[in-house]
Scaffold this motif. Structure first.
Motif, PDB file in Angstrom:
ATOM      1  N   LEU A 112       0.821  -1.215   0.000  1.00 42.53           N
ATOM      2  CA  LEU A 112       0.000   0.000   0.000  1.00 42.53           C
ATOM      3  C   LEU A 112       0.850   1.259   0.000  1.00 42.53           C
ATOM      4  N   ILE A 113       2.062   1.169   0.559  1.00 42.13           N
ATOM      5  CA  ILE A 113       2.935   2.352   0.600  1.00 42.13           C
ATOM      6  C   ILE A 113       4.213   2.021  -0.148  1.00 42.13           C
ATOM      7  N   SER A 114       4.465   2.758  -1.239  1.00 45.41           N
ATOM      8  CA  SER A 114       5.671   2.497  -2.022  1.00 45.41           C
ATOM      9  C   SER A 114       6.870   3.133  -1.321  1.00 45.41           C
ATOM     10  N   LYS A 115       8.026   2.987  -1.941  1.00 42.81           N
ATOM     11  CA  LYS A 115       9.250   3.529  -1.343  1.00 42.81           C
ATOM     12  C   LYS A 115       9.132   5.034  -1.119  1.00 42.81           C
ATOM     13  N   THR A 116       9.536   5.469   0.040  1.00 43.94           N
ATOM     14  CA  THR A 116       9.475   6.906   0.332  1.00 43.94           C
ATOM     15  C   THR A 116      10.882   7.446   0.533  1.00 43.94           C
ATOM     16  N   ASN A 117      11.000   8.745   0.379  1.00 42.52           N
ATOM     17  CA  ASN A 117      12.294   9.397   0.605  1.00 42.52           C
ATOM     18  C   ASN A 117      12.046  10.716   1.350  1.00 42.52           C
ATOM     19  N   ILE A 118      11.492  10.567   2.551  1.00 39.05           N
ATOM     20  CA  ILE A 118      11.124  11.754   3.338  1.00 39.05           C
ATOM     21  C   ILE A 118      12.296  12.134   4.237  1.00 39.05           C
ATOM     22  N   ASP A 119      12.600  13.414   4.273  1.00 33.88           N
ATOM     23  CA  ASP A 119      13.680  13.895   5.147  1.00 33.88           C
ATOM     24  C   ASP A 119      13.077  14.154   6.536  1.00 33.88           C
ATOM     25  N   PHE A 120      12.876  13.081   7.288  1.00 38.01           N
ATOM     26  CA  PHE A 120      12.231  13.205   8.607  1.00 38.01           C
ATOM     27  C   PHE A 120      13.021  14.127   9.531  1.00 38.01           C
ATOM     28  N   LEU A 121      14.339  13.970   9.520  1.00 38.33           N
ATOM     29  CA  LEU A 121      15.154  14.700  10.488  1.00 38.33           C
ATOM     30  C   LEU A 121      15.270  16.195  10.163  1.00 38.33           C
ATOM     31  N   LYS A 122      14.819  16.574   8.963  1.00 35.29           N
ATOM     32  CA  LYS A 122      14.782  18.005   8.631  1.00 35.29           C
ATOM     33  C   LYS A 122      13.829  18.751   9.577  1.00 35.29           C
ATOM     34  N   TYR A 123      12.814  18.023  10.035  1.00 39.27           N
ATOM     35  CA  TYR A 123      11.800  18.649  10.894  1.00 39.27           C
ATOM     36  C   TYR A 123      12.014  18.319  12.376  1.00 39.27           C
ATOM     37  N   GLU A 158      21.879  10.930   7.556  1.00 36.31           N
ATOM     38  CA  GLU A 158      21.384  10.329   6.304  1.00 36.31           C
ATOM     39  C   GLU A 158      20.988   8.863   6.517  1.00 36.31           C
ATOM     40  N   ILE A 159      21.813   8.151   7.289  1.00 34.70           N
ATOM     41  CA  ILE A 159      21.524   6.727   7.518  1.00 34.70           C
ATOM     42  C   ILE A 159      20.263   6.545   8.366  1.00 34.70           C
ATOM     43  N   ILE A 160      20.085   7.392   9.371  1.00 32.62           N
ATOM     44  CA  ILE A 160      18.867   7.308  10.189  1.00 32.62           C
ATOM     45  C   ILE A 160      17.639   7.643   9.344  1.00 32.62           C
ATOM     46  N   ASN A 161      17.766   8.662   8.470  1.00 30.50           N
ATOM     47  CA  ASN A 161      16.664   9.022   7.573  1.00 30.50           C
ATOM     48  C   ASN A 161      16.300   7.866   6.655  1.00 30.50           C
ATOM     49  N   THR A 162      17.328   7.217   6.078  1.00 29.56           N
ATOM     50  CA  THR A 162      17.097   6.063   5.200  1.00 29.56           C
ATOM     51  C   THR A 162      16.386   4.949   5.959  1.00 29.56           C
ATOM     52  N   SER A 163      16.831   4.690   7.175  1.00 27.25           N
ATOM     53  CA  SER A 163      16.237   3.618   7.991  1.00 27.25           C
ATOM     54  C   SER A 163      14.776   3.926   8.330  1.00 27.25           C
ATOM     55  N   LEU A 164      14.487   5.176   8.674  1.00 26.39           N
ATOM     56  CA  LEU A 164      13.103   5.560   8.991  1.00 26.39           C
ATOM     57  C   LEU A 164      12.202   5.379   7.771  1.00 26.39           C
ATOM     58  N   ASN A 165      12.716   5.729   6.572  1.00 28.52           N
ATOM     59  CA  ASN A 165      11.923   5.544   5.352  1.00 28.52           C
ATOM     60  C   ASN A 165      11.688   4.067   5.060  1.00 28.52           C
ATOM     61  N   GLN A 166      12.712   3.250   5.295  1.00 31.91           N
ATOM     62  CA  GLN A 166      12.580   1.812   5.014  1.00 31.91           C
ATOM     63  C   GLN A 166      11.589   1.128   5.956  1.00 31.91           C
ATOM     64  N   THR A 167      11.445   1.631   7.174  1.00 29.55           N
ATOM     65  CA  THR A 167      10.529   1.002   8.144  1.00 29.55           C
ATOM     66  C   THR A 167       9.176   1.721   8.218  1.00 29.55           C
ATOM     67  N   LEU A 168       9.021   2.796   7.425  1.00 32.18           N
ATOM     68  CA  LEU A 168       7.804   3.605   7.528  1.00 32.18           C
ATOM     69  C   LEU A 168       6.542   2.793   7.205  1.00 32.18           C
ATOM     70  N   ALA A 169       6.600   2.020   6.115  1.00 29.92           N
ATOM     71  CA  ALA A 169       5.414   1.249   5.706  1.00 29.92           C
ATOM     72  C   ALA A 169       5.008   0.272   6.807  1.00 29.92           C
ATOM     73  N   ARG A 170       5.982  -0.415   7.376  1.00 29.30           N
ATOM     74  CA  ARG A 170       5.698  -1.374   8.444  1.00 29.30           C
ATOM     75  C   ARG A 170       5.109  -0.665   9.663  1.00 29.30           C
ATOM     76  N   THR A 171       5.714   0.474  10.022  1.00 30.85           N
ATOM     77  CA  THR A 171       5.243   1.232  11.190  1.00 30.85           C
ATOM     78  C   THR A 171       3.795   1.679  11.010  1.00 30.85           C
ATOM     79  N   LEU A 172       3.487   2.246   9.827  1.00 34.79           N
ATOM     80  CA  LEU A 172       2.132   2.771   9.601  1.00 34.79           C
ATOM     81  C   LEU A 172       1.100   1.650   9.516  1.00 34.79           C
TER      82      LEU A 172
END
Length: 311
Positions: free
Chosen positions: A3-14, A225-239
């Protein structure tokens, strides 16, 4: 189906906005807890709980009037299960010993309606209530300490502090919600808080596992950058995990009846906050403490005879 494709959100920017947002919520929670406190249920304050069944749909307004006329003050009357089942909670009364209140209430209800059947009657003394309050707080403290030790052993102390900060954040905001709304805080809510700690920790561990994996796998990239990548990779599972859990909890909240209303409300609030904190609290704290690749590298093991292999 994804349901959620690959994302590239800069979470840590906020992250600064998230820190301010969390700080404001924590301040509001502490302010409410200091000024209003929690609306403790009979489990903690002491009192009597009575459950009865009527032969037909119970008239709650009439039951409240009967209790009021008989001088039983502060009674909470509500349905549970069906419209024939009634739960009554009464604080200690001055004119009668606490352990006699339940019997007198049932006698009163049966005198007004012969179809009334006693289903449950229980009394919790004030001393027992205080003990439950202390033991509940102690259980939560022990849970947090054990979690901190577990995460420190499995990962690294910077992650350990990040996870405990996220859990303390979740517990504080959930307590703040109960203080602001003045919903009753009883033993079921305390159990829900411990469940929220477990849920939030599970989500945080999944994110930390991916961060550790990426720190070891990705040769280039900063910690951010690595934490951001990890958060994006686990985002679908988390949501997806949060959404499916919330569907069940909302069903419990709407159809589960008054008995588990506060329990399901605590879990709903906790899941929302836990999802947010696994992204914006645990990871940010670990990043602020300066987590880096070297922290997660396995220690080198010196092989026997290694000194003879040296050129």
């Amino acid at each position: 189906m994804q349901l959620i494709s690959k994302t590239n959100i800069d979470f840590l920017k906020y992250r600064k906005i998230a820190v301010i947002f969390s700080a404001l919520l924590i301040l509001a929670s502490i302010g409410s807890l200091v000024t209003k406190g929690l609306n403790f249920g009979l489990d903690f304050t002491g009192g009597t709980s009575v459950e009865v069944q009527y032969g037909q749909s119970a008239d709650l307004i009439d039951i409240r009037k009967q209790l009021d006329d008989a001088n039983f003050k502060g009674a909470v009357v509500q349905n549970f299960g069906t419209s024939q089942d009634v739960k009554i909670r009464i604080p200690d009364q001055e004119f009668i010993p606490g352990d006699k209140v339940g019997s007198e209430v049932i006698k009163l209800l049966q005198a007004n309606d012969s179809s009334v059947i006693e289903k449950y009657k229980g009394y919790v003394g004030p001393v027992v209530g205080e003990e439950l309050k202390e033991q509940g707080a102690l259980a939560m403290l022990v849970a947090l300490i054990c979690i901190m030790i577990y995460v420190a052993l499995r990962f690294e102390w910077k992650f350990s502090l990040g996870s405990v900060a996220a859990l303390a954040h979740d517990v504080m905001l959930t307590l703040g919600f109960f203080s602001i709304t003045q919903m009753e805080f009883d033993l079921t809510v305390l159990a829900a808080l411990l469940a929220v700690i477990g849920y939030s920790l599970n989500d945080t561990i999944v994110v930390f596992d991916r961060i550790r994996e990426n720190f070891l796998k990705l040769r280039k990239g900063t910690a951010k950058e690595i934490i951001n990548t990890s958060l994006n990779q686990t985002l679908a599972r988390t949501l997806m995990t949060s959404l499916t859990t919330l569907l069940v909890l909302f069903a419990l909240f709407v159809f589960g009846g008054e008995t588990i209303h506060a329990f399901s409300a605590a879990l709903i609030v906790g899941v929302f906050i836990g999802t947010y904190s696994s992204i914006y609290v645990a990871s940010i704290v670990a990043l602020a403490l300066g987590v880096k690749k070297e922290d997660l590298m396995p220690p080198e093991i010196e092989k026997e005879g290694q000194e003879f292999d040296m050129p």
